[in-house]
Design a protein around this motif. Structure first.
Motif, PDB file in Angstrom:
ATOM      1  N   ILE A  68       0.513  -1.568  -0.140  1.00  0.00           N
ATOM      2  CA  ILE A  68      -0.308  -0.124   0.241  1.00  0.00           C
ATOM      3  C   ILE A  68       0.253   1.518  -0.009  1.00  0.00           C
ATOM      4  O   ILE A  68       0.543   2.138  -0.439  1.00  0.00           O
ATOM      5  N   GLN A  69       1.935   1.752   0.148  1.00  0.00           N
ATOM      6  CA  GLN A  69       2.690   2.470   0.797  1.00  0.00           C
ATOM      7  C   GLN A  69       3.425   2.944  -0.764  1.00  0.00           C
ATOM      8  O   GLN A  69       3.300   4.158  -0.578  1.00  0.00           O
ATOM      9  N   PRO A  70       4.151   2.380  -1.061  1.00  0.00           N
ATOM     10  CA  PRO A  70       4.453   3.184  -2.442  1.00  0.00           C
ATOM     11  C   PRO A  70       3.779   4.048  -2.936  1.00  0.00           C
ATOM     12  O   PRO A  70       3.253   5.188  -3.814  1.00  0.00           O
ATOM     13  N   GLN A  71       2.414   2.843  -3.584  1.00  0.00           N
ATOM     14  CA  GLN A  71       0.538   3.814  -4.217  1.00  0.00           C
ATOM     15  C   GLN A  71       0.026   4.975  -3.932  1.00  0.00           C
ATOM     16  O   GLN A  71      -0.208   5.528  -3.904  1.00  0.00           O
ATOM     17  N   LEU A  72       0.618   5.279  -2.273  1.00  0.00           N
ATOM     18  CA  LEU A  72       0.183   6.434  -1.645  1.00  0.00           C
ATOM     19  C   LEU A  72       0.976   7.856  -1.733  1.00  0.00           C
ATOM     20  O   LEU A  72       0.833   8.437  -1.777  1.00  0.00           O
ATOM     21  N   PHE A  73       2.233   6.565  -1.744  1.00  0.00           N
ATOM     22  CA  PHE A  73       2.733   7.972  -1.660  1.00  0.00           C
ATOM     23  C   PHE A  73       3.649   8.189  -3.145  1.00  0.00           C
ATOM     24  O   PHE A  73       3.718  10.180  -3.367  1.00  0.00           O
ATOM     25  N   THR A  74       3.177   7.514  -4.180  1.00  0.00           N
ATOM     26  CA  THR A  74       3.429   7.973  -5.887  1.00  0.00           C
ATOM     27  C   THR A  74       1.969   8.939  -5.497  1.00  0.00           C
ATOM     28  O   THR A  74       2.261   9.972  -6.567  1.00  0.00           O
ATOM     29  N   LEU A  75       0.711   8.630  -4.816  1.00  0.00           N
ATOM     30  CA  LEU A  75      -0.496   9.616  -4.892  1.00  0.00           C
ATOM     31  C   LEU A  75      -0.096  10.712  -4.720  1.00  0.00           C
ATOM     32  O   LEU A  75      -0.628  12.101  -5.364  1.00  0.00           O
ATOM     33  N   PHE A  76       0.779  10.854  -3.657  1.00  0.00           N
ATOM     34  CA  PHE A  76       0.862  12.791  -2.697  1.00  0.00           C
ATOM     35  C   PHE A  76       1.560  12.894  -3.285  1.00  0.00           C
ATOM     36  O   PHE A  76       1.967  14.132  -3.385  1.00  0.00           O
ATOM     37  N   CYS A  77       3.376  12.419  -4.167  1.00  0.00           N
ATOM     38  CA  CYS A  77       4.087  12.995  -4.837  1.00  0.00           C
ATOM     39  C   CYS A  77       3.343  13.513  -5.804  1.00  0.00           C
ATOM     40  O   CYS A  77       3.502  14.400  -6.656  1.00  0.00           O
ATOM     41  N   LEU A  78       2.470  12.648  -6.617  1.00  0.00           N
ATOM     42  CA  LEU A  78       1.643  13.809  -7.992  1.00  0.00           C
ATOM     43  C   LEU A  78       1.146  14.683  -8.274  1.00  0.00           C
ATOM     44  O   LEU A  78       1.505  16.159  -8.492  1.00  0.00           O
ATOM     45  N   ILE A  79       0.125  14.477  -6.363  1.00  0.00           N
ATOM     46  CA  ILE A  79      -0.230  15.891  -6.068  1.00  0.00           C
ATOM     47  C   ILE A  79       0.019  17.362  -5.958  1.00  0.00           C
ATOM     48  O   ILE A  79       0.138  18.308  -6.029  1.00  0.00           O
ATOM     49  N   THR A  80       1.484  16.982  -4.909  1.00  0.00           N
ATOM     50  CA  THR A  80       2.369  17.968  -5.056  1.00  0.00           C
ATOM     51  C   THR A  80       3.199  18.529  -5.511  1.00  0.00           C
ATOM     52  O   THR A  80       3.094  19.824  -6.068  1.00  0.00           O
ATOM     53  N   TRP A  81       3.636  17.484  -7.244  1.00  0.00           N
ATOM     54  CA  TRP A  81       4.296  17.501  -8.107  1.00  0.00           C
ATOM     55  C   TRP A  81       3.283  18.467  -9.105  1.00  0.00           C
ATOM     56  O   TRP A  81       4.166  19.691  -9.314  1.00  0.00           O
ATOM     57  N   GLY A  82       2.122  18.507  -9.144  1.00  0.00           N
ATOM     58  CA  GLY A  82       1.323  18.926  -9.778  1.00  0.00           C
ATOM     59  C   GLY A  82       1.428  20.465  -9.185  1.00  0.00           C
ATOM     60  O   GLY A  82       0.959  21.332  -9.909  1.00  0.00           O
ATOM     61  N   GLN A  83       0.927  20.779  -8.083  1.00  0.00           N
ATOM     62  CA  GLN A  83       0.918  21.963  -7.681  1.00  0.00           C
ATOM     63  C   GLN A  83       2.212  22.858  -7.573  1.00  0.00           C
ATOM     64  O   GLN A  83       2.451  24.082  -8.173  1.00  0.00           O
ATOM     65  N   SER A  84       2.923  22.023  -7.640  1.00  0.00           N
ATOM     66  CA  SER A  84       4.968  22.987  -7.972  1.00  0.00           C
ATOM     67  C   SER A  84       5.481  23.305  -9.152  1.00  0.00           C
ATOM     68  O   SER A  84       5.374  24.004  -9.276  1.00  0.00           O
ATOM     69  N   ILE A  85       4.547  22.816 -10.203  1.00  0.00           N
ATOM     70  CA  ILE A  85       4.368  23.343 -11.757  1.00  0.00           C
ATOM     71  C   ILE A  85       2.985  24.405 -11.983  1.00  0.00           C
ATOM     72  O   ILE A  85       3.379  25.265 -12.873  1.00  0.00           O
ATOM     73  N   TYR A  86       2.015  24.022 -10.938  1.00  0.00           N
ATOM     74  CA  TYR A  86       0.999  24.877 -11.187  1.00  0.00           C
ATOM     75  C   TYR A  86       1.003  25.856 -11.091  1.00  0.00           C
ATOM     76  O   TYR A  86       0.184  27.358 -11.129  1.00  0.00           O
ATOM     77  N   TYR A  87       1.219  26.292  -9.484  1.00  0.00           N
ATOM     78  CA  TYR A  87       1.108  27.760  -8.846  1.00  0.00           C
ATOM     79  C   TYR A  87       2.831  28.134  -9.519  1.00  0.00           C
ATOM     80  O   TYR A  87       3.855  27.846  -9.381  1.00  0.00           O
ATOM     81  N   PRO A  88       2.877  29.380  -8.867  1.00  0.00           N
ATOM     82  CA  PRO A  88       4.176  30.220  -8.741  1.00  0.00           C
ATOM     83  C   PRO A  88       5.228  29.597  -8.221  1.00  0.00           C
ATOM     84  O   PRO A  88       5.086  28.544  -7.703  1.00  0.00           O
TER      85      PRO A  88
END
Length: 257
Positions: A68-88
């Protein structure tokens, strides 16, 4: 000395930390709507590392928490990555950002399903080196992901900007607890090296900010706080003046009528 109870407790605690450590960072990004100082490449590499980690733990028939851990880790990393390129400061358009995330998800699922179905029977039949390579690739991606923040530190004379310290502390705790679980359990050199590298790089980030703070950062933070207070007071005064002018115009309109 092998201690099964200590191994399981520490390993489970470390896994929990590494499942949710990015939640404080995600909340912080959403509140301030700015990701300056948080390198998108860091989050991308971490999200990418979750794919081979998932393949490794499924392919080697790991425990349910480890699957389970890698799935949650990847999900939260993707959300954070999306924020890091979407926001200034990057400001990638929302549609393009969503397309990036969808494309990553499709590729990740295809790789996981394909390689798990291919490599798990191979591993069960006694050929372990393919899974070992997958685990090494995952570990390298995770460790390399912590190098870009050091370039951000160099830009700001050691100051940490954009990285949430609660997230960093939880991630460091996860690495430390996981390392201790290996010490009390079956000694795995590859895991020990991974946890030690992650912990060392994150301690380095903490130390960098502490050094900046002690060498003049405290004064800078005080000046920034005072400037922000003055800016807030000025904005309040401008708003009051605007309200008074608006009331005055309404009064004039009523008088003319």
């Amino acid at each position: 000395m092998h201690n099964a109870v200590a191994e399981n407790v520490l390993g489970t605690a470390g896994t929990i930390f590494w499942c949710v450590q990015l939640v404080p960072q995600i909340i912080r990004n959403y509140k301030v709507k700015n990701c300056e100082g948080l390198p998108p490449i860091m989050m991308f590499l971490w999200a990418a590392s979750g794919v081979p980690f998932s393949i490794y733990f499924f392919g080697t028939d790991g425990s349910i928490p480890l699957k389970i851990q890698p799935q949650l880790f990847t999900l939260f990393c993707l959300i954070t990555w999306g924020q890091s390129i979407y926001y200034p400061p990057y400001n990638v358009p929302r549609r393009r950002m969503v397309l990036f995330l969808i494309a990553f998800g499709i590729i990740a699922v295809a790789l996981e399903v394909g390689l798990i179905l291919w490599l798990r029977p191979v591993h069960r039949h006694g050929t372990h080196w393919p899974m070992l390579i997958v685990g090494i690739v995952a570990s390298i991606l995770l460790a390399i992901g912590l190098i870009p923040p050091y370039f951000e530190l160099a830009k700001r004379k050691g100051r940490v900007v954009g990285i949430n310290f609660i997230f960093l502390a939880m991630d460091s705790a996860g690495a430390l607890l996981s390392m201790l679980s290996v010490v009390f359990g079956t000694m795995d050199i590859m895991s020990m090296v991974l946890y030690a590298i992650v912990l060392g790089l994150e301690v380095g980030i903490f130390a960098s900010h502490l050094g900046w703070y002690l060498l003049g950062g405290k004064r800078i933070l005080k000046e920034e706080k005072e400037a922000q207070k003055l800016e807030t007071e000025l904005d309040d005064k401008i708003d009051k003046i605007d309200d008074i002018e608006e009331d005055s115009r309404e009064t004039d309109v009523v008088s003319v009528a």
